[in-house]
Design a protein around this motif. Structure first.
Motif, short mmCIF file in Angstrom:
data_model
loop_
_atom_site.label_atom_id
_atom_site.label_comp_id
_atom_site.label_asym_id
_atom_site.label_seq_id
_atom_site.Cartn_x
_atom_site.Cartn_y
_atom_site.Cartn_z
N VAL A 57 -5.36 -13.85 74.74
CA VAL A 57 -6.37 -13.30 76.07
C VAL A 57 -5.30 -12.44 77.03
CG1 VAL A 57 -7.88 -15.20 75.74
CG2 VAL A 57 -6.35 -15.32 77.40
N GLU A 58 -4.08 -12.84 77.10
CA GLU A 58 -3.47 -11.93 78.13
C GLU A 58 -2.97 -10.95 77.62
OE1 GLU A 58 -2.32 -10.68 81.61
OE2 GLU A 58 -3.25 -12.65 81.36
N ARG A 59 -3.29 -9.64 78.21
CA ARG A 59 -2.89 -8.15 77.77
C ARG A 59 -1.38 -8.03 77.78
NH1 ARG A 59 -7.33 -3.45 79.24
NH2 ARG A 59 -8.98 -4.17 77.99
N ALA A 60 -0.90 -8.70 78.95
CA ALA A 60 0.63 -8.37 79.14
C ALA A 60 1.50 -9.01 77.97
CB ALA A 60 0.98 -8.99 80.27
N LEU A 61 0.80 -9.84 77.33
CA LEU A 61 1.54 -10.78 76.28
C LEU A 61 1.30 -10.21 74.79
CD1 LEU A 61 1.38 -14.56 77.54
CD2 LEU A 61 3.04 -12.38 78.09
N GLN A 62 0.47 -9.01 74.80
CA GLN A 62 0.01 -8.44 73.27
C GLN A 62 1.00 -7.88 72.67
OE1 GLN A 62 -3.31 -9.21 71.96
NE2 GLN A 62 -3.47 -10.77 73.69
N THR A 63 2.28 -8.56 72.51
CA THR A 63 3.49 -7.86 71.88
C THR A 63 4.00 -8.65 70.71
OG1 THR A 63 4.94 -9.38 73.27
CG2 THR A 63 4.33 -7.09 74.12
N PRO A 64 4.78 -8.21 69.84
CA PRO A 64 5.21 -8.81 68.63
C PRO A 64 5.77 -10.25 68.87
CG PRO A 64 5.62 -6.58 68.24
CD PRO A 64 5.05 -6.73 69.83
N MET A 65 6.43 -10.58 70.04
CA MET A 65 7.03 -11.41 70.30
C MET A 65 6.19 -12.73 70.31
SD MET A 65 10.12 -12.56 73.08
CE MET A 65 9.04 -12.59 74.54
N TYR A 66 5.08 -12.41 71.15
CA TYR A 66 4.24 -13.51 71.61
C TYR A 66 3.03 -13.61 70.62
CZ TYR A 66 6.16 -13.47 76.37
OH TYR A 66 7.02 -13.54 77.11
N TYR A 67 3.00 -12.46 69.54
CA TYR A 67 2.11 -12.90 68.48
C TYR A 67 2.77 -13.80 67.55
CZ TYR A 67 -0.07 -11.59 64.02
OH TYR A 67 -0.70 -11.51 62.68
N PHE A 68 4.11 -13.80 67.43
CA PHE A 68 4.96 -14.84 66.34
C PHE A 68 4.64 -16.04 67.20
CE2 PHE A 68 7.26 -10.78 64.95
CZ PHE A 68 6.61 -10.57 63.74
N LEU A 69 4.76 -16.09 68.41
CA LEU A 69 5.00 -17.39 69.24
C LEU A 69 3.54 -18.13 68.96
CD1 LEU A 69 6.04 -19.33 70.82
CD2 LEU A 69 5.36 -17.97 73.00
N GLY A 70 2.21 -17.20 69.09
CA GLY A 70 1.05 -17.76 68.77
C GLY A 70 0.96 -18.44 67.55
N ASN A 71 1.28 -17.52 66.54
CA ASN A 71 1.18 -17.91 65.27
C ASN A 71 2.07 -19.40 64.68
OD1 ASN A 71 -0.16 -16.08 63.14
ND2 ASN A 71 0.52 -15.08 64.61
N PHE A 72 3.39 -19.35 65.56
CA PHE A 72 4.19 -20.42 65.45
C PHE A 72 3.50 -21.81 66.09
CE2 PHE A 72 7.97 -23.08 66.97
CZ PHE A 72 8.58 -23.40 65.66
N SER A 73 2.92 -21.64 67.20
CA SER A 73 2.19 -22.65 67.82
C SER A 73 0.95 -23.24 66.91
CB SER A 73 1.71 -22.31 69.07
OG SER A 73 2.84 -21.88 70.08
N PHE A 74 0.33 -22.21 66.28
CA PHE A 74 -0.62 -22.76 65.35
C PHE A 74 -0.14 -23.67 64.20
CE2 PHE A 74 -3.28 -21.94 61.54
CZ PHE A 74 -4.43 -22.49 61.95
N VAL A 75 1.14 -22.96 63.60
CA VAL A 75 1.80 -23.84 62.48
C VAL A 75 2.11 -25.20 63.07
CG1 VAL A 75 3.57 -24.01 60.91
CG2 VAL A 75 2.47 -21.83 61.19
#
Length: 316
Positions: A57-75
């Motif tokens: 939801v946070e635009r400032a975090l719409q980067t590859p690093m945080y995209y991977f972090l979000g997926n890692f948290s889901f896993v």
């Protein structure tokens, strides 16, 4: 203990179920352990869930690093949700039996998610390598399509091998007792109960560790060697400090995940210690997913600012 029969002249038992002993050797602490593990599980769900929400939801975090972090948290959520609900049920009901099929399914999903986590850690290390060592090419290399492909590859790579490995393990004969001195179905205790020629099972275990643990770890270490060489060449102390800061969180999670996993999986049968192994199994299914949100959020100013904004919007 349930059996379907015995093979003639051999002490080999065909089992219908296993008994997960878990922490039955601590009868006076079952309620306490249930409460502690339940609180930890809730913290894992809330902490990693918060990372997923904020990174989406946070635009400032719409980067590859945080995209991977979000997926890692889901896993991480899926990874802990394979053994923990069953573990909590066993502690609550004191019924520790698990069918052969349920045990196989639990092991298969647990290993698949572990492999996914391992590859995602390697992907995150590569992302940091490109960001620090090739900053001008970063938007070109880590484009949205590439990021999605890397995540999908991390999910799918180990599935065929893990399914084959699980089938092979449960095709082996099991001798004597059907009691697993473990809190969930995992390879070390299952291999301990297997009898006859188990060299194929051991070979599968070592191949699994090589393909899905050692190779990603080597890629991670190689990435960080290149990163370290680049950081040391930076003229600015501030720049070095910022680069080290973005990498230290990831390296901490890597150390926790691989350290406990290698100790649990690479112990020889002669040095196998059920008590020690149970502790390390809890370590890599509970501690790492629980501290992951704290490691990434408390040491990241952008993430802290994003949390502050999100909470401010919720309060308004």
């Amino acid at each position: 203990m349930e059996y379907t029969g015995k093979m003639t002249d051999k002490n080999i038992t065909i089992m219908k179920e296993f008994i997960l002993l878990g922490f039955s050797d601590l009868p006076n602490f079952q309620g306490f352990l249930f409460a502690i593990i339940l609180v930890i599980y809730i913290c894992i769900l809330l902490g990693n869930g918060l990372i997923i929400v904020i990174t989406n939801v946070e635009r400032a975090l719409q980067t590859p690093m945080y995209y991977f972090l979000g997926n890692f948290s889901f896993v991480e959520i899926c990874y802990t949700s394979v053994p923990l609900p069953r573990m909590l049920k066993n502690l609550w009901t004191q019924k520790r039996n698990i069918s052969l099929i349920s045990c196989a399914v639990q092991l298969c999903f647990f290993l698949i998610l572990g492999v996914t986590e391992s590859f995602l850690l390697a992907v995150m290390a590569y992302d940091r390598y490109v960001a620090i060592c090739k900053p001008l090419y970063y938007p070109l290399i880590m484009n949205p399509k590439m990021c999605v492909q890397m995540v999908i590859t991390s999910w799918l790579t180990g599935i065929p091998v893990i399914i084959g490995q699980t089938y092979h393990i449960f095709s082996m004969p099991f001798c004597g007792s059907n009691k697993l001195n473990y809190a969930f179905c995992d390879m070390p205790p299952l291999m301990k109960l297997a009898c006859g020629d188990i060299s194929g099972g051991k070979l599968f275990t070592y191949i699994d560790c090589l393909l899905f643990a050692l190779i990603p770890l080597v890629l991670i270490l190689y990435s960080y060697v290149r990163i370290l060489r680049t950081i040391l060449k930076l003229p600015s102390i501030t720049g070095r400090s910022k680069a080290f800061s973005t990498c230290s969180s990831h390296l901490t999670v890597v150390g926790l995940f691989y350290g406990s996993g290698f100790i649990a999986y690479l112990q020889s049968k002669n040095s196998y210690s059920a008590g020690t192994d149970k502790i390390f199994s809890l370590f890599y299914i509970i501690v790492t997913p629980m501290v992951n949100p704290m490691i990434y959020s408390l040491r990241n100013k952008d993430f802290i600012e994003a949390m502050r904004k999100l909470f401010s919007k919720c309060i308004e």
